[in-house]
Design a protein around this motif. Structure first.
Motif, PDB file in Angstrom:
ATOM      1  N   MET A   1      -0.537   1.330  22.225  1.00  0.00           N
ATOM      2  CA  MET A   1      -1.388   0.543  21.342  1.00  0.00           C
ATOM      3  C   MET A   1      -1.539   1.296  20.030  1.00  0.00           C
ATOM      4  N   THR A   2      -1.295   0.584  18.923  1.00  0.00           N
ATOM      5  CA  THR A   2      -1.357   1.224  17.617  1.00  0.00           C
ATOM      6  C   THR A   2      -2.727   1.100  16.971  1.00  0.00           C
ATOM      7  N   GLY A   3      -3.616   0.273  17.514  1.00  0.00           N
ATOM      8  CA  GLY A   3      -4.946   0.111  16.951  1.00  0.00           C
ATOM      9  C   GLY A   3      -4.996  -0.872  15.798  1.00  0.00           C
ATOM     10  N   ARG A   4      -3.890  -1.621  15.570  1.00  0.00           N
ATOM     11  CA  ARG A   4      -3.889  -2.612  14.501  1.00  0.00           C
ATOM     12  C   ARG A   4      -3.707  -3.994  15.107  1.00  0.00           C
ATOM     13  N   PRO A   5      -4.233  -5.020  14.470  1.00  0.00           N
ATOM     14  CA  PRO A   5      -4.071  -6.368  15.007  1.00  0.00           C
ATOM     15  C   PRO A   5      -2.611  -6.793  14.962  1.00  0.00           C
ATOM     16  N   ALA A  11       4.069  -9.091  12.463  1.00  0.00           N
ATOM     17  CA  ALA A  11       4.045  -8.885  11.018  1.00  0.00           C
ATOM     18  C   ALA A  11       2.611  -8.958  10.499  1.00  0.00           C
ATOM     19  N   LEU A  12       2.271  -8.013   9.635  1.00  0.00           N
ATOM     20  CA  LEU A  12       0.930  -7.951   9.057  1.00  0.00           C
ATOM     21  C   LEU A  12       1.011  -7.940   7.541  1.00  0.00           C
ATOM     22  N   CYS A  13       0.087  -8.592   6.885  1.00  0.00           N
ATOM     23  CA  CYS A  13       0.010  -8.543   5.429  1.00  0.00           C
ATOM     24  C   CYS A  13      -0.368  -7.121   5.024  1.00  0.00           C
ATOM     25  N   GLY A  14       0.391  -6.550   4.118  1.00  0.00           N
ATOM     26  CA  GLY A  14       0.154  -5.172   3.702  1.00  0.00           C
ATOM     27  C   GLY A  14      -0.580  -5.035   2.387  1.00  0.00           C
ATOM     28  N   HIS A  15      -1.201  -6.096   1.885  1.00  0.00           N
ATOM     29  CA  HIS A  15      -1.922  -6.043   0.612  1.00  0.00           C
ATOM     30  C   HIS A  15      -3.162  -5.165   0.732  1.00  0.00           C
ATOM     31  N   TRP A  16      -3.333  -4.278  -0.244  1.00  0.00           N
ATOM     32  CA  TRP A  16      -4.497  -3.395  -0.275  1.00  0.00           C
ATOM     33  C   TRP A  16      -5.628  -4.096  -1.016  1.00  0.00           C
ATOM     34  N   ILE A  17      -6.754  -4.293  -0.338  1.00  0.00           N
ATOM     35  CA  ILE A  17      -7.941  -4.891  -0.953  1.00  0.00           C
ATOM     36  C   ILE A  17      -8.802  -3.728  -1.433  1.00  0.00           C
ATOM     37  N   ARG A  22      -9.432  -1.418   2.182  1.00  0.00           N
ATOM     38  CA  ARG A  22      -8.697  -1.664   3.421  1.00  0.00           C
ATOM     39  C   ARG A  22      -7.503  -2.564   3.128  1.00  0.00           C
ATOM     40  N   HIS A  23      -6.582  -2.610   4.072  1.00  0.00           N
ATOM     41  CA  HIS A  23      -5.466  -3.539   3.992  1.00  0.00           C
ATOM     42  C   HIS A  23      -5.897  -4.890   4.554  1.00  0.00           C
ATOM     43  N   CYS A  24      -5.240  -5.954   4.120  1.00  0.00           N
ATOM     44  CA  CYS A  24      -5.588  -7.305   4.563  1.00  0.00           C
ATOM     45  C   CYS A  24      -5.323  -7.477   6.061  1.00  0.00           C
ATOM     46  N   HIS A  25      -4.152  -7.120   6.542  1.00  0.00           N
ATOM     47  CA  HIS A  25      -3.746  -7.234   7.944  1.00  0.00           C
ATOM     48  C   HIS A  25      -3.822  -8.652   8.496  1.00  0.00           C
ATOM     49  N   SER A  26      -3.679  -9.663   7.646  1.00  0.00           N
ATOM     50  CA  SER A  26      -3.628 -11.038   8.120  1.00  0.00           C
ATOM     51  C   SER A  26      -2.296 -11.266   8.826  1.00  0.00           C
ATOM     52  N   VAL A  27      -2.278 -12.135   9.813  1.00  0.00           N
ATOM     53  CA  VAL A  27      -1.057 -12.442  10.548  1.00  0.00           C
ATOM     54  C   VAL A  27      -0.617 -13.885  10.338  1.00  0.00           C
ATOM     55  N   ASP A  28      -1.306 -14.634   9.468  1.00  0.00           N
ATOM     56  CA  ASP A  28      -1.005 -16.046   9.246  1.00  0.00           C
ATOM     57  C   ASP A  28       0.120 -16.208   8.224  1.00  0.00           C
ATOM     58  N   CYS A  39       0.573 -12.322   3.086  1.00  0.00           N
ATOM     59  CA  CYS A  39       0.076 -13.603   3.570  1.00  0.00           C
ATOM     60  C   CYS A  39      -0.024 -14.553   2.366  1.00  0.00           C
ATOM     61  N   PRO A  40      -0.267 -15.852   2.574  1.00  0.00           N
ATOM     62  CA  PRO A  40      -0.334 -16.788   1.455  1.00  0.00           C
ATOM     63  C   PRO A  40      -1.398 -16.446   0.403  1.00  0.00           C
ATOM     64  N   LEU A  41      -2.466 -15.772   0.785  1.00  0.00           N
ATOM     65  CA  LEU A  41      -3.511 -15.412  -0.183  1.00  0.00           C
ATOM     66  C   LEU A  41      -3.095 -14.267  -1.101  1.00  0.00           C
ATOM     67  N   HIS A  42      -2.113 -13.456  -0.664  1.00  0.00           N
ATOM     68  CA  HIS A  42      -1.764 -12.262  -1.415  1.00  0.00           C
ATOM     69  C   HIS A  42      -0.312 -12.225  -1.884  1.00  0.00           C
ATOM     70  N   THR A  43       0.326 -13.385  -2.005  1.00  0.00           N
ATOM     71  CA  THR A  43       1.683 -13.417  -2.554  1.00  0.00           C
ATOM     72  C   THR A  43       1.610 -13.045  -4.034  1.00  0.00           C
ATOM     73  N   PRO A  44       2.715 -12.598  -4.629  1.00  0.00           N
ATOM     74  CA  PRO A  44       2.697 -12.269  -6.061  1.00  0.00           C
ATOM     75  C   PRO A  44       2.236 -13.438  -6.934  1.00  0.00           C
TER      76      PRO A  44
END
Length: 105
Positions: A1-5, A11-17, A22-28, A39-44
């Motif tokens: 277990m890596t401790g990440r969702p 695949a996890l969103c790697g955008h830094w908030i 923290r990182h976004c870590h969204s999976v959608d 993720c769709p919220l953090h695309t360029p």
């Protein structure tokens, strides 16, 4: 277990908030971009306030099989070297002449 969702494909969103430190870590619907998985919220485009570009037809089916004009010009260059009309080093000239002689035989 890596401790990440984890998502369905891991695949996890790697955008830094930055505000939340923290990182976004969204999976959608995470997709790869040059800046990483987003993720769709953090695309360029989303971060720049622009709408997403619609998906297009992509590359044509024969895009990688079509001969380029550059490969055709290489053949003419070899003929020009063999005839002496194009300057080249002596060993390249002799090799080109030999290739022409072999084709004639």
């Amino acid at each position: 277990m890596t401790g990440r969702p984890e998502g369905t494909d891991g695949a996890l969103c790697g955008h830094w908030i930055g505000a939340e430190r923290r990182h976004c870590h969204s999976v959608d619907v995470v997709r790869p971009y040059l800046s990483g998985l987003r993720c769709p919220l953090h695309t360029p485009a989303a971060l720049a306030g622009r709408p997403e570009t619609p998906p297009g037809p992509g590359w044509p089916a024969a895009a990688w099989t079509t001969p380029s004009p550059q490969s055709a010009s290489a053949l003419f260059d070899q003929r020009a070297v063999a005839s002496g009309k194009r300057r080249s080093s002596p060993h390249v000239y002799r090799a080109a002449q030999q290739a022409v002689q072999e084709r004639k035989s």
